[in-house]
Design an enzyme around this catalytic site. Sequence first.
Site, mmCIF file in Angstrom:
data_model
loop_
_atom_site.group_PDB
_atom_site.id
_atom_site.type_symbol
_atom_site.label_atom_id
_atom_site.label_comp_id
_atom_site.label_asym_id
_atom_site.label_seq_id
_atom_site.Cartn_x
_atom_site.Cartn_y
_atom_site.Cartn_z
ATOM 1 N N PRO A 67 11.880 -30.551 4.460
ATOM 2 C CA PRO A 67 11.339 -30.173 3.012
ATOM 3 C C PRO A 67 11.228 -31.259 1.920
ATOM 4 O O PRO A 67 12.219 -31.902 1.668
ATOM 5 C CB PRO A 67 12.557 -29.233 2.641
ATOM 6 C CG PRO A 67 13.733 -29.812 3.905
ATOM 7 C CD PRO A 67 13.341 -30.573 4.661
ATOM 8 N N GLU A 68 10.055 -31.486 1.655
ATOM 9 C CA GLU A 68 9.765 -32.367 0.283
ATOM 10 C C GLU A 68 9.073 -31.208 -0.562
ATOM 11 O O GLU A 68 9.129 -30.167 0.021
ATOM 12 C CB GLU A 68 9.018 -33.344 0.562
ATOM 13 C CG GLU A 68 9.431 -34.498 1.503
ATOM 14 C CD GLU A 68 8.512 -35.558 1.912
ATOM 15 O OE1 GLU A 68 7.928 -35.990 0.853
ATOM 16 O OE2 GLU A 68 8.268 -36.081 2.889
ATOM 17 N N HIS A 75 23.744 -22.903 14.331
ATOM 18 C CA HIS A 75 23.617 -23.351 13.124
ATOM 19 C C HIS A 75 23.051 -22.527 11.918
ATOM 20 O O HIS A 75 22.509 -22.735 10.938
ATOM 21 C CB HIS A 75 22.380 -24.586 13.246
ATOM 22 C CG HIS A 75 22.982 -25.554 14.464
ATOM 23 N ND1 HIS A 75 24.195 -26.331 14.267
ATOM 24 C CD2 HIS A 75 22.254 -25.900 15.497
ATOM 25 C CE1 HIS A 75 24.191 -27.054 15.079
ATOM 26 N NE2 HIS A 75 23.244 -27.092 16.137
ATOM 27 N N ARG A 80 22.005 -30.057 10.701
ATOM 28 C CA ARG A 80 22.673 -31.316 9.994
ATOM 29 C C ARG A 80 23.405 -30.771 8.841
ATOM 30 O O ARG A 80 24.211 -31.941 8.450
ATOM 31 C CB ARG A 80 21.445 -32.430 9.776
ATOM 32 C CG ARG A 80 20.986 -32.845 11.060
ATOM 33 C CD ARG A 80 19.763 -33.890 10.652
ATOM 34 N NE ARG A 80 20.516 -34.931 10.364
ATOM 35 C CZ ARG A 80 19.795 -36.306 10.059
ATOM 36 N NH1 ARG A 80 18.418 -35.926 10.031
ATOM 37 N NH2 ARG A 80 20.323 -37.595 9.471
#
Length: 302
Positions: A2-3, A109, A128
Amino acid sequence: MPELPEVETVRRSLEPVLVGRRILKVDLARPGLRLPFPGHFAHRLQGRTVTALARRAKYLIARLSSGESWLIHLGMTGRFTIIAPNGRPHGLGEFYYETAADAVARGPHDHVAIDLEDGWRLIYTDPRRFGLMDLIAPGAEASHPLLKDLGIEPLGNEMNAQTLAKALRGKKAPLKAALLDQKIIAGLGNIYVCEALFRARLSPIAPAGSLVTRAGGPRLGLERLVGAIRAVLTEALAAGGSTLRDYAGADGAPGRFQQHFDVYDRAGEACTRPGCGGTVERLVQAGRSTFWCPRCQRRGDP
DNA sequence: CGGGACTCCTGCCAGC
DNA sequence: TGCTGGCAGGAGTCCC
């Protein structure tokens, strides 16, 4: 993932599902992500209706009928999966879950599950755990610690050479680092900074302040940079963002812009600029890879 | 203060 | 085949 283009793609995917619907149940698999979830997080979401889904830089902001705002950042690996009432994921492409029953048996996750009205369900997945979620008191968005110092929105009206010249004046940091600084421009990340610098033919190692004249105005290179940033983000948005290692949109459709990278992750390949003849190189700045063509990306004016 | 290094966390892949 | 080191789309915090 994600940008800015990816976060905006996620926002557009989530908006029709989330906005106008009541949150029935929120299930947390752990106490937090990069930051702990705020106190009574699930309780403060449950029973509320989402009235709007906005984006600021790389943050999603869901406004709630309680007046609070639900702040979401996807970090490096955060993503949402939308599960439609019939138990099938919504949209096109590949999906994490086949059925609602699979969704109940969550993966390791999958940290947040949100049940909405009408049988819709959202799953937030983030291997993460660099993402974060918070709740902001009514009227306190502008003063939130994570939002208050954010810089120019790169597709907004403030994004022009004059404003940027003011922000970069006197900066000795490399241009690459300055463009990644969310306090200056908010929403760019490693990919789009590399791509924009290439398009503007600017060196990532030039001091950021070298794009500003002695009088404080923009040099030609800075004018080019503003156009390049706007163009690369607009094109990426139109392509649904970039998908590198996982799925892009919450509807499961992967982004396509990675097919149009000129430099990112192309070290050793030929420069795409006609007639340049250079080779894309990889360089490490502040611990992060920069991809560029040293032959056609130079500092200066013009 | 500005700028760079380090840190959080997990997965994946190239290279041995 | 299996292990290891390096690297990954972010960004806050520390230290000089």
